[in-house]
Design a protein around this motif. Structure first.
Motif, short mmCIF file in Angstrom:
data_model
loop_
_atom_site.label_atom_id
_atom_site.label_comp_id
_atom_site.label_asym_id
_atom_site.label_seq_id
_atom_site.Cartn_x
_atom_site.Cartn_y
_atom_site.Cartn_z
N ILE A 170 0.85 -1.19 0.00
CA ILE A 170 0.00 0.00 0.00
C ILE A 170 0.88 1.24 0.00
O ILE A 170 1.77 1.38 0.85
N TYR A 171 0.64 2.11 -0.95
CA TYR A 171 1.41 3.35 -1.05
C TYR A 171 0.65 4.48 -0.36
O TYR A 171 -0.55 4.65 -0.53
N HIS A 172 1.39 5.26 0.43
CA HIS A 172 0.81 6.44 1.07
C HIS A 172 1.81 7.57 1.02
O HIS A 172 2.96 7.41 1.43
N ARG A 173 1.39 8.73 0.54
CA ARG A 173 2.25 9.91 0.46
C ARG A 173 1.84 10.89 1.55
O ARG A 173 0.66 11.19 1.74
N THR A 174 2.83 11.38 2.28
CA THR A 174 2.54 12.30 3.38
C THR A 174 2.11 13.67 2.85
O THR A 174 2.40 14.02 1.71
N GLN A 175 1.44 14.41 3.69
CA GLN A 175 1.04 15.77 3.34
C GLN A 175 2.15 16.73 3.75
O GLN A 175 2.21 17.18 4.89
N GLY A 176 3.03 17.01 2.82
CA GLY A 176 4.19 17.85 3.13
C GLY A 176 5.34 17.01 3.65
O GLY A 176 5.16 15.85 4.03
N ARG A 177 6.52 17.57 3.66
CA ARG A 177 7.72 16.87 4.13
C ARG A 177 7.71 16.84 5.65
O ARG A 177 7.74 17.87 6.31
N LEU A 178 7.69 15.63 6.21
CA LEU A 178 7.57 15.46 7.66
C LEU A 178 8.90 15.25 8.36
O LEU A 178 9.07 15.63 9.51
N GLY A 179 9.83 14.57 7.71
CA GLY A 179 11.07 14.20 8.37
C GLY A 179 10.98 12.81 8.99
O GLY A 179 9.91 12.18 9.03
N HIS A 180 12.10 12.33 9.48
CA HIS A 180 12.26 10.95 9.94
C HIS A 180 11.18 10.49 10.92
O HIS A 180 10.45 9.53 10.67
N ASP A 181 11.07 11.18 12.05
CA ASP A 181 10.20 10.70 13.13
C ASP A 181 8.71 10.80 12.77
O ASP A 181 7.94 9.86 12.99
N LEU A 182 8.31 11.95 12.24
CA LEU A 182 6.88 12.14 11.95
C LEU A 182 6.44 11.28 10.78
O LEU A 182 5.26 10.92 10.70
N ASN A 183 7.36 10.90 9.90
CA ASN A 183 7.00 9.95 8.84
C ASN A 183 6.70 8.59 9.44
O ASN A 183 5.77 7.89 9.01
N ILE A 184 7.47 8.20 10.46
CA ILE A 184 7.20 6.93 11.15
C ILE A 184 5.84 6.99 11.85
O ILE A 184 5.04 6.05 11.75
N VAL A 185 5.57 8.08 12.55
CA VAL A 185 4.27 8.23 13.22
C VAL A 185 3.14 8.17 12.21
O VAL A 185 2.11 7.51 12.44
N ASP A 186 3.31 8.83 11.09
CA ASP A 186 2.29 8.82 10.05
C ASP A 186 2.08 7.40 9.51
O ASP A 186 0.95 6.98 9.25
N ALA A 187 3.17 6.66 9.35
CA ALA A 187 3.07 5.28 8.86
C ALA A 187 2.28 4.40 9.83
O ALA A 187 1.50 3.54 9.41
N LEU A 188 2.48 4.61 11.15
CA LEU A 188 1.73 3.84 12.14
C LEU A 188 0.23 4.02 11.95
O LEU A 188 -0.56 3.08 12.15
N LYS A 189 -0.17 5.22 11.54
CA LYS A 189 -1.60 5.51 11.37
C LYS A 189 -2.19 4.83 10.13
O LYS A 189 -3.40 4.71 10.01
N GLN A 190 -1.33 4.42 9.20
CA GLN A 190 -1.82 3.77 7.98
C GLN A 190 -1.96 2.26 8.13
O GLN A 190 -2.60 1.61 7.31
N ALA A 191 -1.33 1.70 9.15
CA ALA A 191 -1.24 0.25 9.28
C ALA A 191 -2.56 -0.38 9.73
O ALA A 191 -3.35 0.24 10.44
N SER A 192 -2.78 -1.62 9.33
CA SER A 192 -3.97 -2.35 9.74
C SER A 192 -3.64 -3.63 10.50
O SER A 192 -4.53 -4.29 11.03
N GLY A 193 -2.37 -4.02 10.55
CA GLY A 193 -1.99 -5.28 11.17
C GLY A 193 -2.08 -5.26 12.68
O GLY A 193 -2.09 -4.19 13.31
#
Length: 378
Positions: free
Chosen positions: A76-99
């Protein structure tokens, strides 16, 4: 859009028919060739009980086109809204997960597809677990993380384990229902006005110490690539030629994690975590930076120049900074903190110089994996 809605519904707690056991969250920014290699490894797994979230932090490379080219619904591809940087990209990824569980990977690290089934099987053995970390190989085929098979009871064993275990988000596996991404997001945005936080894993793991057990496994299921071997410039390198390990970046990390523990963790376990944190950051700021500051391989990878560094002066600064953090703490904790710093000072003077000399000698041999095994045993 339909796939995205499904993921968001699952994140809110609704049940999907085809619920995944593990979501592998690959957080990326450019490096399309490395991302492609990562996807190839993941897709060698034939099961349908896992998914991969490719969380793209506004890359200029065509990461979306790459994902679509594989034509596999498990990715599953997800593009962030604006450049977040290392940590906030990880936090954003956690919100996309379903496992049920979430595994974090940076672009240059990958899970061995043929061992994803081993991860699923191991997770199923430990229904009370909040956190897993598995053994790994580096890109040379040398084992660089070698854990024993152990389950740490919570909260006291997990709190002590947190301060001893490997500290890096890549390769970490968390139980998703225990995660608090909005809280991590709040702290990172409060304490950092740049993209060099690098604290997200510690915030996550600290928040899990009283939620469930921690499990280490001897199974080798992923590759943890050495930063020192990279020929490219890290995407999270600083833009001002300062090391990402520089004390100017370390002190905000120290304060963020300290106050997260102080505010969000209760009971006697809080003291264990704070004392461990003080010792750990003393080592990072006063001891380790002396070595990374002059490491030519890391200088190339993270695009920084060495600076003048006086470890005694930095020690005095660290003690003053720590005393400010402890201002509202009990006298008992302040006394224990002073003893902890004194113990670290003795190690700095008598043990660490010998340790680093030995590690430099052994850095290109397989013997180093034995030292890593000793470090991670307990």
């Amino acid at each position: 859009m339909v796939m995205r809605l499904k993921v968001e519904e699952c994140y809110r707690g609704n049940i999907m028919q085809n619920k995944k056991k593990v979501s592998v969250c690959l957080t990326v920014y450019n490096q399309i060739d490395i991302v492609k290699e990562n996807l190839v490894h993941f897709l060698s797994y034939e099961g349908n009980d896992v998914e991969m979230i490719v969380n793209d932090d506004n890359s200029t490379d065509d990461i979306e086109g790459l994902v679509k080219s594989f034509n596999d619904e498990r990715v599953i591809y997800h593009r962030t809204q604006g450049r977040l940087g290392h940590d906030l990209n990880i936090v954003d990824a956690l919100k996309q997960a379903s496992g049920e569980y979430v595994m974090i990977l940076r672009s240059r690290d990958f899970v061995y597809g043929e061992h994803l089934g081993d991860i699923v099987a191991e997770i199923s053995k430990y229904p009370r677990a909040a956190y897993f970390v598995f053994s790994s190989m580096d890109e040379r085929g040398v084992q660089n993380l070698n854990f024993s098979n152990r389950e740490y009871e919570f909260p006291y064993e997990t709190a002590k384990a947190h301060m001893k275990l490997f500290v890096h988000p890549s390769g970490s596996i968390y139980k998703r229902s225990f995660l608090m991404p909005n809280l991590y997001d709040k702290y990172i945005k409060t304490y950092f006005d740049n993209k060099y936080a690098f604290t997200v894993h510690e915030l996550i793991r600290v928040s899990l110490v009283d939620k469930g057990t921690f499990v280490t496994s001897s199974k080798i299921v992923w590759q943890y690539t050495r930063s020192s071997s990279a020929k490219d410039t890290a995407v999270n390198s600083s833009t001002n030629k300062r090391s990402v390990y520089d004390p100017i970046y370390q002190y905000p990390r120290y304060k963020c994690i300290f106050e997260f523990i102080d505010n969000e963790i209760s009971g006697n376990v809080k003291e264990i975590l704070l004392l461990g944190l003080i010792s750990d950051f003393y080592k990072r700021i006063v001891v380790d930076f002396k070595n990374t500051n002059n490491d030519t391989k890391l200088q190339q990878h993270y695009n920084y120049d060495s600076i003048n560094f006086d470890e005694r002066k930095e020690e005095r600064r660290f003690i003053s900074f720590t005393n400010d953090l402890l201002f509202r703490s009990s006298n008992s904790l302040q006394i224990k903190a002073q003893k902890s710093i004194h113990g670290q000072r003795n190690l700095r003077v008598f043990w660490y110089p010998i340790k680093y000399r030995i590690m430099n000698i052994l850095s290109n041999t397989r013997i180093i994996s034995l030292l890593v095994r000793i470090k991670n045993r307990n």
